[in-house]
Write a protein that holds these residues in place. Structure first.
Motif, PDB file in Angstrom:
ATOM      1  N   MET A  12      -8.582   3.069 -14.111  1.00 42.49           N
ATOM      2  CA  MET A  12      -7.143   3.357 -14.009  1.00 42.49           C
ATOM      3  C   MET A  12      -6.414   2.926 -15.281  1.00 42.49           C
ATOM      4  O   MET A  12      -5.478   3.588 -15.734  1.00 42.49           O
ATOM      5  CB  MET A  12      -6.542   2.643 -12.808  1.00 42.49           C
ATOM      6  CG  MET A  12      -6.682   3.389 -11.494  1.00 42.49           C
ATOM      7  SD  MET A  12      -5.862   5.020 -11.466  1.00 42.49           S
ATOM      8  CE  MET A  12      -4.150   4.551 -11.660  1.00 42.49           C
ATOM      9  N   LEU A  13      -6.850   1.801 -15.861  1.00 45.79           N
ATOM     10  CA  LEU A  13      -6.259   1.355 -17.118  1.00 45.79           C
ATOM     11  C   LEU A  13      -6.550   2.362 -18.228  1.00 45.79           C
ATOM     12  O   LEU A  13      -5.678   2.669 -19.059  1.00 45.79           O
ATOM     13  CB  LEU A  13      -6.803  -0.019 -17.493  1.00 45.79           C
ATOM     14  CG  LEU A  13      -6.246  -0.658 -18.775  1.00 45.79           C
ATOM     15  CD1 LEU A  13      -4.745  -0.888 -18.658  1.00 45.79           C
ATOM     16  CD2 LEU A  13      -6.964  -1.970 -19.087  1.00 45.79           C
ATOM     17  N   ILE A  14      -7.762   2.907 -18.250  1.00 47.43           N
ATOM     18  CA  ILE A  14      -8.115   3.949 -19.226  1.00 47.43           C
ATOM     19  C   ILE A  14      -7.218   5.173 -19.028  1.00 47.43           C
ATOM     20  O   ILE A  14      -6.780   5.808 -19.997  1.00 47.43           O
ATOM     21  CB  ILE A  14      -9.600   4.320 -19.098  1.00 47.43           C
ATOM     22  CG1 ILE A  14     -10.479   3.150 -19.566  1.00 47.43           C
ATOM     23  CG2 ILE A  14      -9.928   5.582 -19.914  1.00 47.43           C
ATOM     24  CD1 ILE A  14     -11.958   3.337 -19.287  1.00 47.43           C
ATOM     25  N   LEU A  15      -6.923   5.505 -17.769  1.00 48.87           N
ATOM     26  CA  LEU A  15      -6.026   6.632 -17.486  1.00 48.87           C
ATOM     27  C   LEU A  15      -4.660   6.402 -18.100  1.00 48.87           C
ATOM     28  O   LEU A  15      -4.074   7.309 -18.702  1.00 48.87           O
ATOM     29  CB  LEU A  15      -5.903   6.832 -15.974  1.00 48.87           C
ATOM     30  CG  LEU A  15      -5.019   8.007 -15.533  1.00 48.87           C
ATOM     31  CD1 LEU A  15      -5.636   9.338 -15.942  1.00 48.87           C
ATOM     32  CD2 LEU A  15      -4.781   7.965 -14.025  1.00 48.87           C
ATOM     33  N   LEU A  16      -4.138   5.181 -17.970  1.00 45.64           N
ATOM     34  CA  LEU A  16      -2.851   4.859 -18.591  1.00 45.64           C
ATOM     35  C   LEU A  16      -2.928   5.020 -20.103  1.00 45.64           C
ATOM     36  O   LEU A  16      -2.008   5.590 -20.716  1.00 45.64           O
ATOM     37  CB  LEU A  16      -2.444   3.426 -18.226  1.00 45.64           C
ATOM     38  CG  LEU A  16      -1.164   2.898 -18.889  1.00 45.64           C
ATOM     39  CD1 LEU A  16       0.054   3.755 -18.535  1.00 45.64           C
ATOM     40  CD2 LEU A  16      -0.933   1.437 -18.504  1.00 45.64           C
TER      41      LEU A  16
ATOM     42  N   LEU B  95       1.120   3.134 -14.474  1.00 41.77           N
ATOM     43  CA  LEU B  95       1.575   1.749 -14.659  1.00 41.77           C
ATOM     44  C   LEU B  95       2.007   1.139 -13.335  1.00 41.77           C
ATOM     45  O   LEU B  95       1.684  -0.022 -13.037  1.00 41.77           O
ATOM     46  CB  LEU B  95       2.730   1.724 -15.663  1.00 41.77           C
ATOM     47  CG  LEU B  95       3.335   0.348 -15.959  1.00 41.77           C
ATOM     48  CD1 LEU B  95       2.285  -0.579 -16.560  1.00 41.77           C
ATOM     49  CD2 LEU B  95       4.526   0.472 -16.906  1.00 41.77           C
ATOM     50  N   LEU B  96       2.732   1.916 -12.518  1.00 42.93           N
ATOM     51  CA  LEU B  96       3.170   1.427 -11.204  1.00 42.93           C
ATOM     52  C   LEU B  96       1.973   1.109 -10.317  1.00 42.93           C
ATOM     53  O   LEU B  96       1.965   0.092  -9.608  1.00 42.93           O
ATOM     54  CB  LEU B  96       4.064   2.479 -10.540  1.00 42.93           C
ATOM     55  CG  LEU B  96       4.640   2.131  -9.167  1.00 42.93           C
ATOM     56  CD1 LEU B  96       5.515   0.882  -9.247  1.00 42.93           C
ATOM     57  CD2 LEU B  96       5.447   3.306  -8.609  1.00 42.93           C
ATOM     58  N   ALA B  97       0.945   1.951 -10.364  1.00 40.21           N
ATOM     59  CA  ALA B  97      -0.261   1.703  -9.569  1.00 40.21           C
ATOM     60  C   ALA B  97      -0.957   0.415 -10.014  1.00 40.21           C
ATOM     61  O   ALA B  97      -1.415  -0.374  -9.176  1.00 40.21           O
ATOM     62  CB  ALA B  97      -1.213   2.891  -9.696  1.00 40.21           C
ATOM     63  N   LEU B  98      -1.025   0.194 -11.319  1.00 40.81           N
ATOM     64  CA  LEU B  98      -1.675  -1.012 -11.834  1.00 40.81           C
ATOM     65  C   LEU B  98      -0.883  -2.272 -11.476  1.00 40.81           C
ATOM     66  O   LEU B  98      -1.460  -3.291 -11.078  1.00 40.81           O
ATOM     67  CB  LEU B  98      -1.839  -0.904 -13.348  1.00 40.81           C
ATOM     68  CG  LEU B  98      -2.914   0.090 -13.827  1.00 40.81           C
ATOM     69  CD1 LEU B  98      -2.795   0.314 -15.326  1.00 40.81           C
ATOM     70  CD2 LEU B  98      -4.318  -0.410 -13.484  1.00 40.81           C
ATOM     71  N   VAL B  99       0.427  -2.206 -11.615  1.00 41.11           N
ATOM     72  CA  VAL B  99       1.270  -3.376 -11.322  1.00 41.11           C
ATOM     73  C   VAL B  99       1.227  -3.712  -9.835  1.00 41.11           C
ATOM     74  O   VAL B  99       1.032  -4.875  -9.449  1.00 41.11           O
ATOM     75  CB  VAL B  99       2.722  -3.118 -11.789  1.00 41.11           C
ATOM     76  CG1 VAL B  99       3.647  -4.218 -11.279  1.00 41.11           C
ATOM     77  CG2 VAL B  99       2.785  -3.043 -13.309  1.00 41.11           C
ATOM     78  N   THR B 100       1.423  -2.709  -8.981  1.00 44.46           N
ATOM     79  CA  THR B 100       1.388  -2.968  -7.542  1.00 44.46           C
ATOM     80  C   THR B 100      -0.005  -3.394  -7.094  1.00 44.46           C
ATOM     81  O   THR B 100      -0.151  -4.209  -6.179  1.00 44.46           O
ATOM     82  CB  THR B 100       1.832  -1.720  -6.756  1.00 44.46           C
ATOM     83  OG1 THR B 100       1.066  -0.583  -7.179  1.00 44.46           O
ATOM     84  CG2 THR B 100       3.307  -1.440  -6.967  1.00 44.46           C
TER      85      THR B 100
ATOM     86  N   ILE C 201       0.828  -1.211   0.000  1.00 45.95           N
ATOM     87  CA  ILE C 201       0.000   0.000   0.000  1.00 45.95           C
ATOM     88  C   ILE C 201       0.860   1.257   0.000  1.00 45.95           C
ATOM     89  O   ILE C 201       0.462   2.298  -0.532  1.00 45.95           O
ATOM     90  CB  ILE C 201      -0.939  -0.012   1.228  1.00 45.95           C
ATOM     91  CG1 ILE C 201      -2.044   1.023   1.079  1.00 45.95           C
ATOM     92  CG2 ILE C 201      -0.157   0.261   2.526  1.00 45.95           C
ATOM     93  CD1 ILE C 201      -3.056   0.979   2.230  1.00 45.95           C
ATOM     94  N   TYR C 202       2.065   1.173   0.560  1.00 43.88           N
ATOM     95  CA  TYR C 202       2.929   2.349   0.682  1.00 43.88           C
ATOM     96  C   TYR C 202       3.541   2.761  -0.659  1.00 43.88           C
ATOM     97  O   TYR C 202       4.118   3.841  -0.762  1.00 43.88           O
ATOM     98  CB  TYR C 202       4.018   2.092   1.727  1.00 43.88           C
ATOM     99  CG  TYR C 202       3.438   1.901   3.119  1.00 43.88           C
ATOM    100  CD1 TYR C 202       2.915   2.971   3.821  1.00 43.88           C
ATOM    101  CD2 TYR C 202       3.373   0.635   3.703  1.00 43.88           C
ATOM    102  CE1 TYR C 202       2.350   2.804   5.076  1.00 43.88           C
ATOM    103  CE2 TYR C 202       2.822   0.459   4.958  1.00 43.88           C
ATOM    104  CZ  TYR C 202       2.308   1.545   5.640  1.00 43.88           C
ATOM    105  OH  TYR C 202       1.737   1.383   6.884  1.00 43.88           O
ATOM    106  N   ILE C 203       3.423   1.901  -1.647  1.00 42.84           N
ATOM    107  CA  ILE C 203       3.815   2.247  -3.020  1.00 42.84           C
ATOM    108  C   ILE C 203       2.576   2.430  -3.888  1.00 42.84           C
ATOM    109  O   ILE C 203       2.483   3.370  -4.683  1.00 42.84           O
ATOM    110  CB  ILE C 203       4.731   1.163  -3.632  1.00 42.84           C
ATOM    111  CG1 ILE C 203       5.993   0.993  -2.792  1.00 42.84           C
ATOM    112  CG2 ILE C 203       5.088   1.523  -5.074  1.00 42.84           C
ATOM    113  CD1 ILE C 203       6.884   2.217  -2.757  1.00 42.84           C
ATOM    114  N   HIS C 204       1.614   1.536  -3.706  1.00 45.29           N
ATOM    115  CA  HIS C 204       0.419   1.538  -4.561  1.00 45.29           C
ATOM    116  C   HIS C 204      -0.413   2.810  -4.405  1.00 45.29           C
ATOM    117  O   HIS C 204      -0.777   3.446  -5.402  1.00 45.29           O
ATOM    118  CB  HIS C 204      -0.436   0.304  -4.238  1.00 45.29           C
ATOM    119  CG  HIS C 204      -1.752   0.283  -4.943  1.00 45.29           C
ATOM    120  ND1 HIS C 204      -1.858   0.082  -6.311  1.00 45.29           N
ATOM    121  CD2 HIS C 204      -3.030   0.465  -4.478  1.00 45.29           C
ATOM    122  CE1 HIS C 204      -3.136   0.119  -6.655  1.00 45.29           C
ATOM    123  NE2 HIS C 204      -3.861   0.357  -5.564  1.00 45.29           N
ATOM    124  N   VAL C 205      -0.728   3.180  -3.188  1.00 46.39           N
ATOM    125  CA  VAL C 205      -1.600   4.340  -2.955  1.00 46.39           C
ATOM    126  C   VAL C 205      -0.951   5.642  -3.428  1.00 46.39           C
ATOM    127  O   VAL C 205      -1.588   6.420  -4.150  1.00 46.39           O
ATOM    128  CB  VAL C 205      -2.030   4.412  -1.478  1.00 46.39           C
ATOM    129  CG1 VAL C 205      -2.716   5.743  -1.173  1.00 46.39           C
ATOM    130  CG2 VAL C 205      -2.965   3.252  -1.138  1.00 46.39           C
TER     131      VAL C 205
END
Length: 245
Positions: free
Chosen positions: A132-136, A105-110, A57-61
């Protein structure tokens, strides 16, 4: 309009002021990210349900929040370029896109890594994940459009329009967990409500969020300064700057 707003229209002034701000932001970024990561991994307690897997969560959020904020900045900068014809605003908009795409991309992967032990699946066509994928894809569209159009002025106008149209996706991302039944959990914390998690967990998360914003500021200033030098390479002040090196 305040004086500084019109000063931003000067590539030279913007280049110089960003050069003065960069070292300070770099120091703050390093301090926040190092302390936040150490705090999150070594001192924050594990979740009673998810165990240590929640620590992603500390990377994803922070990356998810920053991906959305970066898009809004890109759209605002594009609008300023359209309305006031400010070249520096166009440069900021262009420089924001690769950073925002990386964060999305980092948010989607994490999120996928976190979703596997939590939901039992790497990916579901959840409303939050899909938006979020649409945002990418919007970010990639802006980058591709910038590369496809030779004229910098025309490219700035076209990407600004695309970015502004894509703004409709931001509230969809934010409120998707409220508008539809989704697997994705609600917002971890907001500015208007008390966090659901204990302070031992959310304080390092807040440190990481601020650290990510500072990192974004450093990355944006570096990319924008490079873009200024590229576009103003024929200007006298740029030639003088290069000669001093």
């Amino acid at each position: 309009m305040p004086r500084w707003f019109y000063q931003l229209a000067s590539p030279r002034w913007s280049y110089e002021i960003m050069g003065k701000l960069l070292p300070w932001f770099a120091i703050v970024t390093a301090a926040l990210l190092v302390s936040g990561i150490v705090w999150a991994l070594a001192f924050a307690p594990s979740d009673y349900q998810q165990g240590n897997s929640f620590r992603i969560i500390y990377i994803h959020v922070p990356s998810a929040i920053l991906a959305q904020s970066c898009y809004m900045l890109m759209a605002i900068a594009g609008a300023i370029g359209l309305i006031w014809k400010m070249k520096v605003a166009d440069m900021v908009a262009k420089s924001s896109a690769p950073i925002g795409a990386t964060m999305a991309l980092l948010a989607l992967v994490t999120g996928a890594i976190w979703g596997k032990p939590t939901w039992g699946s790497w990916w579901v066509w959840d409303a939050r994940l899909t938006s979020m994928l649409i945002l990418l894809f919007l970010y990639l569209g802006v980058i591709a459009l910038n590369s496809a159009i030779e004229s910098e002025a025309t490219a700035a106008q076209a990407t600004a329009v695309l970015a502004l149209v894509g703004l409709v996706n931001i509230p969809i991302i934010k409120y998707s967990v409220e508008w539809w039944n989704t697997l994705h959990q609600p917002a971890t914390f907001t500015l208007t409500e008390r966090p659901a998690m204990p302070a031992e967990m959310w304080v390092p998360l807040l440190v990481m969020v601020i650290g990510f914003y500072c990192f974004f500021a450093v990355s944006l200033m570096l990319r924008t300064r490079n873009e200024i030098l590229h576009r103003e390479r024929r200007a006298r002040w740029v030639r003088e700057l290069i000669e001093k090196q």
